[in-house]
Design a protein around this motif. Structure first.
Motif, short mmCIF file in Angstrom:
data_model
loop_
_atom_site.label_atom_id
_atom_site.label_comp_id
_atom_site.label_asym_id
_atom_site.label_seq_id
_atom_site.Cartn_x
_atom_site.Cartn_y
_atom_site.Cartn_z
N SER A 222 77.60 18.47 -31.60
CA SER A 222 77.61 17.57 -30.43
C SER A 222 76.53 16.49 -30.54
CB SER A 222 77.39 18.39 -29.17
OG SER A 222 76.18 19.11 -29.28
N ALA A 223 75.56 16.71 -31.40
CA ALA A 223 74.45 15.75 -31.56
C ALA A 223 73.74 16.04 -32.88
CB ALA A 223 73.46 15.88 -30.40
N VAL A 224 72.94 15.08 -33.33
CA VAL A 224 72.11 15.28 -34.53
C VAL A 224 70.65 15.06 -34.12
CG1 VAL A 224 71.42 14.28 -36.75
CG2 VAL A 224 73.85 14.63 -36.23
N VAL A 225 69.78 15.97 -34.57
CA VAL A 225 68.34 15.80 -34.35
C VAL A 225 67.64 15.86 -35.70
CG1 VAL A 225 66.26 16.89 -33.42
CG2 VAL A 225 68.32 16.74 -32.00
N SER A 226 66.78 14.87 -35.97
CA SER A 226 66.00 14.89 -37.21
C SER A 226 64.56 14.47 -36.95
CB SER A 226 66.61 13.94 -38.25
OG SER A 226 65.79 13.90 -39.40
N ILE B 37 73.58 14.92 -23.98
CA ILE B 37 75.00 15.21 -24.18
C ILE B 37 75.63 15.60 -22.85
CG2 ILE B 37 76.68 16.66 -25.41
CD1 ILE B 37 74.15 17.28 -27.31
N GLN B 38 74.93 16.46 -22.09
CA GLN B 38 75.44 16.89 -20.79
C GLN B 38 75.63 15.70 -19.85
OE1 GLN B 38 76.44 19.81 -20.66
NE2 GLN B 38 75.10 21.24 -21.73
N ALA B 39 74.78 14.68 -20.02
CA ALA B 39 74.86 13.51 -19.15
C ALA B 39 75.84 12.47 -19.68
CB ALA B 39 73.48 12.89 -19.00
N GLY B 40 76.53 12.79 -20.77
CA GLY B 40 77.55 11.87 -21.31
C GLY B 40 76.97 10.58 -21.86
N LEU B 41 75.85 10.71 -22.60
CA LEU B 41 75.12 9.53 -23.08
C LEU B 41 75.99 8.51 -23.81
CD1 LEU B 41 72.51 7.99 -23.63
CD2 LEU B 41 72.13 9.44 -25.62
N VAL B 42 76.72 8.96 -24.84
CA VAL B 42 77.44 8.00 -25.68
C VAL B 42 78.49 7.24 -24.87
CG1 VAL B 42 78.88 7.74 -27.75
CG2 VAL B 42 76.98 9.37 -27.75
N GLU B 43 79.16 7.96 -23.97
CA GLU B 43 80.16 7.31 -23.11
C GLU B 43 79.51 6.26 -22.20
OE1 GLU B 43 83.44 6.26 -22.93
OE2 GLU B 43 83.09 7.90 -24.36
N ARG B 44 78.33 6.59 -21.69
CA ARG B 44 77.60 5.65 -20.83
C ARG B 44 77.20 4.40 -21.60
NH1 ARG B 44 74.75 7.77 -16.04
NH2 ARG B 44 75.29 9.96 -15.71
N VAL B 45 76.76 4.58 -22.84
CA VAL B 45 76.37 3.42 -23.65
C VAL B 45 77.62 2.57 -23.90
CG1 VAL B 45 75.55 2.69 -25.92
CG2 VAL B 45 74.39 4.56 -24.73
N ARG B 46 78.72 3.23 -24.22
CA ARG B 46 79.98 2.51 -24.47
C ARG B 46 80.36 1.66 -23.24
NH1 ARG B 46 83.01 4.53 -28.24
NH2 ARG B 46 82.48 6.69 -27.72
N GLU B 47 80.25 2.24 -22.06
CA GLU B 47 80.59 1.52 -20.83
C GLU B 47 79.65 0.35 -20.57
OE1 GLU B 47 82.16 5.64 -18.74
OE2 GLU B 47 80.48 4.55 -17.80
N GLY B 48 78.35 0.59 -20.80
CA GLY B 48 77.37 -0.48 -20.57
C GLY B 48 77.62 -1.68 -21.47
N ILE B 49 77.95 -1.41 -22.72
CA ILE B 49 78.23 -2.49 -23.68
C ILE B 49 79.55 -3.18 -23.31
CG2 ILE B 49 78.87 -2.92 -26.10
CD1 ILE B 49 75.87 -2.66 -25.76
N ALA B 50 80.57 -2.39 -22.92
CA ALA B 50 81.88 -2.96 -22.56
C ALA B 50 81.72 -3.92 -21.37
CB ALA B 50 82.86 -1.84 -22.21
N ARG B 51 80.84 -3.55 -20.44
CA ARG B 51 80.63 -4.38 -19.26
C ARG B 51 80.04 -5.74 -19.64
NH1 ARG B 51 77.70 -2.33 -13.75
NH2 ARG B 51 78.17 -4.21 -12.57
#
Lengths: 330, 330
Positions: free
Chosen positions: B91-95, B311-325
């Motif tokens: 669901s995510a990568v941490v390094s 991930i629980q807060a739906g980060l990637v989807e939120r970024v996608r929406e912010g950019i789409a706007r």
């Protein structure tokens, strides 16, 4: 020594603190001439029970004015200071006023030293090894690579005048390796490496400024100004948090706080911009120093002492030589 | 929730601290899969008396490697992590490893969200109002004005995901007025002012970062990286000076130092980058977090917790929406 021309109307608390600082300097044998509205300054001198020469300047630049207003207000105190310096009637100019206007007035009235494309404001920051000199402090937001080399040469001349032997120069970047950086630093790196009279260390990072890895750090004026204001702001926030943490703790902590207060106070003073007095404006035809607008009398004194020491060390001549040395090799 | 893929070979003290952090996370119910050389990781797990799933990756990127080496070392742990994320098996990568290599691997394996010109690294700094989010933290040294607008939109999405309502955005400059700044900020200002979905405050200065004037500060990655490393370095130097001033004082000061030590220690932790766990890389097709190379087990845990919450807060989807706007209005 000719007197130092003090812009008596510059700064948030002028003319009270400028007169205070000038009288303190007088006691230490530093000759000062106050520049501003004669009547007002005489009144302030009388109130403080002191005597100093005054040169009349009916106007002054306020913090609301634009830097370019120095061309409109020809009789502004900062312009009259610069005229005294240009005519050889003053040995230096000190102002706690509008930085941009002081810069504009210096350029307009004094002009640049041959070979200098842009004068630079030099900042002093405390470091683990004493202090770090940073150029440019905000005079030139967008820079060309060769200007950074000139800043390095001028900062080297200043550091030498302050007694630093063979001062080392770091280029502010985002990694130690030569290939790390932005377009400006990547182009400035080889120029700094091959420049005559510059003891180039290579890239340094943000953390190296307080660590004191090099005596001098060069960067563009946008980044330099961000560094200056961030470092002041961070120190203020940290000391505020310390005060709060100690005041809100249990009684043993509060007792401890009482005992450590003098030591922390001394440390705070070490971080205080007022301790550093003023920044030199390097690259103009004369010794010009710009202090913090929030200066008190003690900070004005520091600025005047710094100006005096620089004149005694032949600052302008040293800058001229440093720049000439760059030119020879070209 | 699919497990978080942890680059078990990333960081100065891997795999000891990565295994430590992953086991701590497991106890808190956060699923983690370790990615690295199976045998070595099983040995470390056995030594620490724990059990975790392991995915084999025979190679890894060292701090001596170049970012672009992720294309040569195709079976490097960071690449295997990204593949798991791309295939939906993580669901995510941490390094906690090489920042540049992680960025390159994410771009190469995941690609960018539509409308994103450049992904950004988001930094968190402590502030008087809680924390300040700063973008870009060093992913893009030379920036175009429109990239800063995208950074602002992505940082806004992240801050919202962290629970900040209507986060305000400041443009890092050298004065509050719209006409103060360098070429980049002068061009970015009107774009930020008219951008949809961005609560633009205007220019902020270096001092506003710790003051917390705005929730988010945007700048180019060169300046952002200087800010990050300067603020870490200054805090370290200041605390060092405090320790020294208290240790070298007269006996009453040393007694006081003993009493205030716990309060100062807590404050120091507040300034510690490890507390902040990891920075998100925003704008790639997946949740990617990059931690401090000097991380200990506790910092690895913080990074994993931060990734899980995002991930629980739906980060990637939120970024996608912010950019789409942003795109809609264009």
């Amino acid at each position: 020594m000719k007197p130092i021309a003090l812009d008596a109307m510059g700064g948030d608390h002028a003319p009270k603190v400028t007169v205070e600082g000038a009288l303190l300097a007088q006691k230490q044998g530093i000759p000062v001439v106050l520049v501003g509205p004669t009547e007002r300054l005489q009144r302030e001198l009388a109130a403080q029970g002191g005597h100093l020469p005054v040169v009349e300047a009916p106007e002054h630049i306020t913090m609301q004015d634009h830097a370019t207003d120095v061309r409109k207000k020809r009789r502004a105190s900062i312009n009259v200071c610069m005229e005294l310096l240009r005519r050889g009637e003053a040995s230096a100019v000190v102002s706690m006023g509008h930085t941009g206007a002081t810069l504009a007035s210096a350029l307009f009235n004094l002009g640049r030293i041959p070979g200098v494309d842009r004068p630079t404001l030099l900042i002093e920051l405390p470091s683990e090894r004493g202090r770090t000199y940073l150029a440019d402090g905000g005079a030139n937001v967008d820079c060309r690579p060769e200007w950074l080399v000139q800043f390095a040469a001028m900062a080297t001349a200043y550091a030498r005048a302050q007694g630093v032997e063979n001062p080392s120069v770091g280029l502010l970047s985002i990694g130690e390796e030569e290939e790390k950086g932005n377009d400006l630093t990547l182009r400035a790196f080889p120029l700094l490496k091959s420049a005559a009279g510059i003891n180039f260390y290579g890239n340094v990072e943000g953390r190296d400024i307080f660590k004191g890895t090099t005596d001098i750090v060069v960067t563009d004026g946008y980044t330099g100004n961000v560094v200056l204001k961030l470092s002041e702001g961070e120190a203020r926030t940290l000391f505020g948090w310390i005060r709060q943490a100690l005041a809100e703790g249990p009684w043993l902590t509060r007792l401890g706080a009482l005992l450590v207060r003098p030591a922390l106070q001394r440390l705070r003073e070490r971080m205080d911009p007022a301790e550093y007095g003023a920044m030199p404006l390097l690259g103009v035809e004369g010794a010009v120093f710009i202090g913090h607008g929030s200066a008190d009398g003690r900070a004005v004194l520091s600025a005047l002492r710094k100006a005096e020491a620089s004149i005694q060390a032949g600052l302008v001549e040293r800058v001229r030589e440093g720049i000439a040395r760059l030119e020879e090799v070209r």
